[in-house]
Design an enzyme around this catalytic site. Structure first.
Site, PDB file in Angstrom:
ATOM      1  N   ARG A  61       8.348 -11.471  71.734  1.00  0.00           N
ATOM      2  CA  ARG A  61       8.352 -11.700  70.279  1.00  0.00           C
ATOM      3  C   ARG A  61       9.639 -11.129  69.680  1.00  0.00           C
ATOM      4  O   ARG A  61       9.767  -9.917  69.480  1.00  0.00           O
ATOM      5  CB  ARG A  61       7.133 -11.042  69.637  1.00  0.00           C
ATOM      6  CG  ARG A  61       7.151 -11.164  68.123  1.00  0.00           C
ATOM      7  CD  ARG A  61       5.798 -10.947  67.484  1.00  0.00           C
ATOM      8  NE  ARG A  61       5.318  -9.592  67.506  1.00  0.00           N
ATOM      9  CZ  ARG A  61       4.284  -9.142  66.786  1.00  0.00           C
ATOM     10  NH1 ARG A  61       3.642  -9.985  66.002  1.00  0.00           N
ATOM     11  NH2 ARG A  61       3.888  -7.898  66.873  1.00  0.00           N
ATOM     12  N   ASP A 106       1.088  -0.254  62.977  1.00  0.00           N
ATOM     13  CA  ASP A 106       2.433  -0.751  63.279  1.00  0.00           C
ATOM     14  C   ASP A 106       3.079  -1.232  61.987  1.00  0.00           C
ATOM     15  O   ASP A 106       2.551  -0.971  60.896  1.00  0.00           O
ATOM     16  CB  ASP A 106       2.388  -1.818  64.382  1.00  0.00           C
ATOM     17  CG  ASP A 106       1.695  -3.096  63.936  1.00  0.00           C
ATOM     18  OD1 ASP A 106       1.347  -3.204  62.744  1.00  0.00           O
ATOM     19  OD2 ASP A 106       1.515  -3.988  64.782  1.00  0.00           O
TER      20      ASP A 106
HETATM   21  C1  LIG Z   1      -0.112  -6.300  63.790  1.00  0.00           C
HETATM   22  C2  LIG Z   1       0.383  -6.561  65.143  1.00  0.00           C
HETATM   23  O1  LIG Z   1       1.432  -7.092  65.310  1.00  0.00           O
HETATM   24  S1  LIG Z   1      -0.506  -6.053  66.478  1.00  0.00           S
HETATM   25  C3  LIG Z   1       0.619  -6.132  67.815  1.00  0.00           C
HETATM   26  C4  LIG Z   1       1.660  -5.132  67.736  1.00  0.00           C
HETATM   27  N1  LIG Z   1       1.145  -3.796  67.958  1.00  0.00           N
HETATM   28  C5  LIG Z   1       1.006  -3.330  69.217  1.00  0.00           C
HETATM   29  O2  LIG Z   1       1.343  -4.048  70.128  1.00  0.00           O
HETATM   30  C6  LIG Z   1       0.452  -1.962  69.441  1.00  0.00           C
HETATM   31  C7  LIG Z   1       0.329  -1.693  70.899  1.00  0.00           C
HETATM   32  N2  LIG Z   1      -0.394  -0.488  71.188  1.00  0.00           N
HETATM   33  C8  LIG Z   1       0.201   0.715  71.294  1.00  0.00           C
HETATM   34  O3  LIG Z   1       1.390   0.833  71.082  1.00  0.00           O
HETATM   35  C9  LIG Z   1      -0.648   1.862  71.734  1.00  0.00           C
HETATM   36  O4  LIG Z   1      -1.872   1.413  72.241  1.00  0.00           O
HETATM   37  C10 LIG Z   1      -0.968   2.902  70.634  1.00  0.00           C
HETATM   38  C11 LIG Z   1       0.327   3.470  70.089  1.00  0.00           C
HETATM   39  C12 LIG Z   1      -1.750   2.268  69.499  1.00  0.00           C
HETATM   40  C13 LIG Z   1      -1.810   4.015  71.267  1.00  0.00           C
HETATM   41  O5  LIG Z   1      -1.071   4.496  72.348  1.00  0.00           O
HETATM   42  P1  LIG Z   1      -1.424   5.906  73.029  1.00  0.00           P
HETATM   43  O6  LIG Z   1      -1.582   6.914  71.950  1.00  0.00           O
HETATM   44  O7  LIG Z   1      -0.415   6.158  74.100  1.00  0.00           O
HETATM   45  O8  LIG Z   1      -2.848   5.601  73.644  1.00  0.00           O
HETATM   46  P2  LIG Z   1      -3.512   6.248  74.907  1.00  0.00           P
HETATM   47  O9  LIG Z   1      -3.165   7.688  75.026  1.00  0.00           O
HETATM   48  O10 LIG Z   1      -4.966   5.899  74.833  1.00  0.00           O
HETATM   49  O11 LIG Z   1      -2.860   5.453  76.112  1.00  0.00           O
HETATM   50  C14 LIG Z   1      -3.373   5.535  77.431  1.00  0.00           C
HETATM   51  C15 LIG Z   1      -2.408   4.854  78.349  1.00  0.00           C
HETATM   52  O12 LIG Z   1      -2.323   3.459  78.021  1.00  0.00           O
HETATM   53  C16 LIG Z   1      -0.963   3.115  77.789  1.00  0.00           C
HETATM   54  N3  LIG Z   1      -0.946   2.121  76.726  1.00  0.00           N
HETATM   55  C17 LIG Z   1      -1.575   2.186  75.522  1.00  0.00           C
HETATM   56  N4  LIG Z   1      -1.347   1.060  74.833  1.00  0.00           N
HETATM   57  C18 LIG Z   1      -0.553   0.291  75.608  1.00  0.00           C
HETATM   58  C19 LIG Z   1      -0.003  -1.010  75.426  1.00  0.00           C
HETATM   59  N5  LIG Z   1      -0.241  -1.705  74.311  1.00  0.00           N
HETATM   60  N6  LIG Z   1       0.777  -1.509  76.414  1.00  0.00           N
HETATM   61  C20 LIG Z   1       0.990  -0.797  77.543  1.00  0.00           C
HETATM   62  N7  LIG Z   1       0.474   0.425  77.782  1.00  0.00           N
HETATM   63  C21 LIG Z   1      -0.289   0.951  76.810  1.00  0.00           C
HETATM   64  C22 LIG Z   1      -0.295   4.392  77.362  1.00  0.00           C
HETATM   65  O13 LIG Z   1       1.101   4.283  77.561  1.00  0.00           O
HETATM   66  C23 LIG Z   1      -0.979   5.405  78.248  1.00  0.00           C
HETATM   67  O14 LIG Z   1      -0.410   5.321  79.527  1.00  0.00           O
HETATM   68  P3  LIG Z   1      -0.531   6.552  80.597  1.00  0.00           P
HETATM   69  O15 LIG Z   1      -1.979   6.944  80.651  1.00  0.00           O
HETATM   70  O16 LIG Z   1      -0.038   5.955  81.852  1.00  0.00           O
HETATM   71  O17 LIG Z   1       0.339   7.643  80.074  1.00  0.00           O
HETATM   72  O1  LIG Z   2       1.534  -9.687  64.219  1.00  0.00           O
HETATM   73  C1  LIG Z   2       0.374  -9.648  63.958  1.00  0.00           C
HETATM   74  C2  LIG Z   2      -0.153  -9.236  62.707  1.00  0.00           C
HETATM   75  O2  LIG Z   2      -1.385  -9.150  62.568  1.00  0.00           O
HETATM   76  O3  LIG Z   2       0.686  -8.957  61.822  1.00  0.00           O
HETATM   77 MG   LIG Z   3       2.762  -9.350  62.410  1.00  0.00          MG
END
Ligand SMILES: CC(=O)SCCNC(=O)CCNC(=O)[C@H](O)C(C)(C)COP(=O)(O)OP(=O)(O)OC[C@H]1O[C@@H](n2cnc3c(N)ncnc32)[C@H](O)[C@@H]1OP(=O)(O)O
Ligand SMILES: O=CC(=O)O
Ligand SMILES: [Mg+2]
Length: 534
Positions: free
Chosen positions: A172, A455
């Site tokens: 993206r 986010d």
């Molecule tokens: C509105 C929108 O656009 S939605 C789409 C955009 N937003 C996103 O993509 C958010 C993605 N998610 C994240 O960034 C994370 O899940 C967070 C920041 C919300 C939480 O992350 P953390 O606080 O690290 O969560 P947590 O401690 O439970 O993570 C456990 C493990 O999963 C991993 N993990 C968590 N989320 C993700 C993810 N989305 N992708 C890859 N790995 C992940 C962490 O790196 C951690 O790895 P480790 O155990 O090997 O160290």
């Molecule tokens: O990118 C996704 C959203 O909900 O914003």
């Molecule tokens: Mg969006």
């Protein structure tokens, strides 16, 4: 090997500013840099025109115009004959998509998550720090050549699962509004969208083709079918430059702005040879509703963020129309992000999983072909829920939802949203907004706050609600009116509750105030935030 700018083959007229991270030469290849220069010269003027068109429409709305389906594109909507291209390799079955930024550890974790697709994010979940812009592209390339591994400070080792188990990568790029200030062409800042697109397309994207898939993209924050046309022209140019067949590139468009909800069919039409469907980007959609009608009085005032759920009338109308539109045209309809992430506390964890199950079950029942999760821990749940509906079928595009007939009035029906505007809601918006902005300024585009993924899109809702409630002088549940003095008082109180000294929060607080209470509404909080970034 440390990369140096003087070792790069930079095309005439291009200037690269900023240190290069190790490995930068792998993605700043001559082909990639040439493509950036070409795309800038050919399309940046059109991009700026499209951004100006957004401002004109916004002014019309402020002056009282309503959004509606476009009369000039009625024929496209009424023509029953056209369909988008059939699903591309690796995009037939999208029942679960994990999203996240392209940091090295998260790249490996996302690819090992068992999801069908990984949305590799350079938008809402990312900050466009120069290191992340280039570092993320290096990680994508290294993942495809299987040269990626990571050891945490605690000694935990990360490597990739076998190729056949890895999700299809869909990148993206940043939205059309974001500049890239580290790459200049003919003295002008380039476009973040075009830079992200070109770097991936020219490097890892070509490896994807060799591996039988392709350079696939999610397109964010578009406001009209003319913006989709611009992307289509970019894709055609890139395919022609690299001698690739039409349709090698595929793009799923996020319907996440209010104006775009009235142009879904036209957006699919513009991209039809390159289309991979639409996604319901719910968080930016809510932000866009507030932003577009922010000064239009009580009919467009939303209650506390937590009350704006997917089942309130205007959100339901938008998702129903999205599924109906996609399936009519043979395209995938992908659901959005439930913000609940796993929690350490068992009770909170159970509640988070129950919330996500409810969300995904509703989407599967409504006809979506798959959906997003923010965390690898939620992948199995989403897969299980969609499999209950899909069974062995890769999708449910054959579920045409001909029962759906959504009107413009239903899309615009914001005033039927139940809920209240409360002091607690105002405090949450302030606290979350400031905490998120601090993370962002420190280079982290997604964080968990109070058990929810936050986010750029969710933070936009928080600061825009504060702006709108202040502008409208709303009365809170306490009977107190929202004034600048009240917001500043609550900001001070909420900052005092956060860990560390007040001075640790100063930059984030100043930035928050500049986007939440300044009389001139700022279009995107990421623009002033990016200006503060080196
Ligand atoms: C509105 C929108 O656009 S939605 C789409 C955009 N937003 C996103 O993509 C958010 C993605 N998610 C994240 O960034 C994370 O899940 C967070 C920041 C919300 C939480 O992350 P953390 O606080 O690290 O969560 P947590 O401690 O439970 O993570 C456990 C493990 O999963 C991993 N993990 C968590 N989320 C993700 C993810 N989305 N992708 C890859 N790995 C992940 C962490 O790196 C951690 O790895 P480790 O155990 O090997 O160290
Ligand atoms: O990118 C996704 C959203 O909900 O914003
Ligand atoms: Mg969006």
């Amino acid at each position: 090997m440390t990369a140096h700018i003087e070792n790069l083959d930079v095309p005439a007229g291009m200037e690269i500013r900023g240190e290069l991270p190790d490995g930068a030469e792998k993605v700043l290849t001559p082909q990639a840099l040439d493509l950036i220069a070409e795309l800038h010269r050919k399309f940046n003027g059109d991009r700026l025109e499209r951004l100006e068109a957004r401002r004109v429409r916004q002014q019309e709305i402020a002056n009282g115009a309503d959004l509606d389906f476009l009369p000039e594109t009625k024929e496209i909507r009424e023509d029953e004959t056209w369909q988008v291209a059939p699903p591309a390799p690796g995009l037939e079955d999208r029942r679960v998509e994990v999203t996240g930024p392209t940091y090295k550890k998260m790249t490996i974790n996302a690819l090992n998550s068992g999801a069908k697709v990984w949305l590799a994010d350079q938008e809402d979940a990312n900050t466009p720090q120069w290191d992340s812009v280039i570092g993320g592209q290096i990680n994508l390339l290294d993942a495809l050549t299987r040269e990626i591994d990571f050891t945490s400070p605690e000694g935990k080792e990360y490597t990739l699962a076998p190729d056949e188990e890895l999700p299809t990568i869909v990148v993206r790029p940043r939205g059309w509004h974001m500049p890239e200030k580290h790459i200049l062409v003919d003295g002008e800042e380039t476009s973040g969208s075009l830079v992200d697109f070109a770097l991936y397309f020219a490097t890892a994207g070509q490896l994807q083709i060799e591996k039988g898939k392709g350079p696939y993209f999610y397109l964010a924050k578009m406001e009209s079918h003319l913006e989709a046309r611009l992307w289509n022209q970019v894709f055609e140019h890139a395919e022609d430059s690299f001698g690739l067949a039409r349709g090698t590139i595929r793009a799923t468009v996020l319907i996440e702005t209010y104006p775009a909800a009235f142009e879904m069919e036209e957006i699919l039409y513009e991209l039809r040879e390159h289309s991979a469907g639409l996604n319901a980007g719910r968080w930016d959609y809510i932000f866009s509703v507030i932003k577009n009608f922010r000064s239009r009085g009580s009919d467009y005032l939303l209650p506390d963020r937590s009350d704006v759920t997917m089942t309130v009338p205007f959100m339901r109308a938008y998702t129903e129309l999205l599924v109906r539109t996609c399936h009519k045209r043979g395209a995938h309809a992908i659901g959005g992000m439930s913000a609940f992430v796993p929690a350490k506390d068992p009770e909170a964890n159970e509640a988070a999983f129950a919330k996500v199950r409810e969300d995904k079950s509703r989407e599967a029942g409504n006809g979506f072909d798959g959906s997003w999760v923010a965390h690898p821990g939620m992948v199995a749940l989403c897969k299980e829920v969609f499999t209950e509906t899909l069974g062995d079928k890769p999708n449910q595009i054959d579920n045409k939802r001909e029962d759906v007939n959504v009107t413009a009035a239903e899309l615009l029906d914001v005033k039927s949203t139940p809920g209240a505007i409360t002091e607690a809601g105002l405090r949450t918006n302030i606290s979350v907004g400031i905490q998120y902005l601090r993370a962002w300024l420190e280079g982290n585009g997604a964080v968990a706050i109070h058990g929810l993924m936050e986010d750029a899109a969710t933070a936009e809702i928080s600061r825009s609600q504060v702006w709108q409630w202040l502008d409208a002088g709303v009365e809170l549940d306490t009977g107190e009116k929202v004034t600048r003095e009240l917001v500043e008082k609550l900001v001070a109180e909420e900052v005092a509750k956060l860990p560390g000294d007040e001075s640790d929060w100063k930059d984030a607080t100043d930035l928050f105030l500049s986007v939440a209470v300044a009389p001139d509404y700022v279009d995107f909080l990421t623009l002033p935030a990016y200006a503060k970034m080196a």
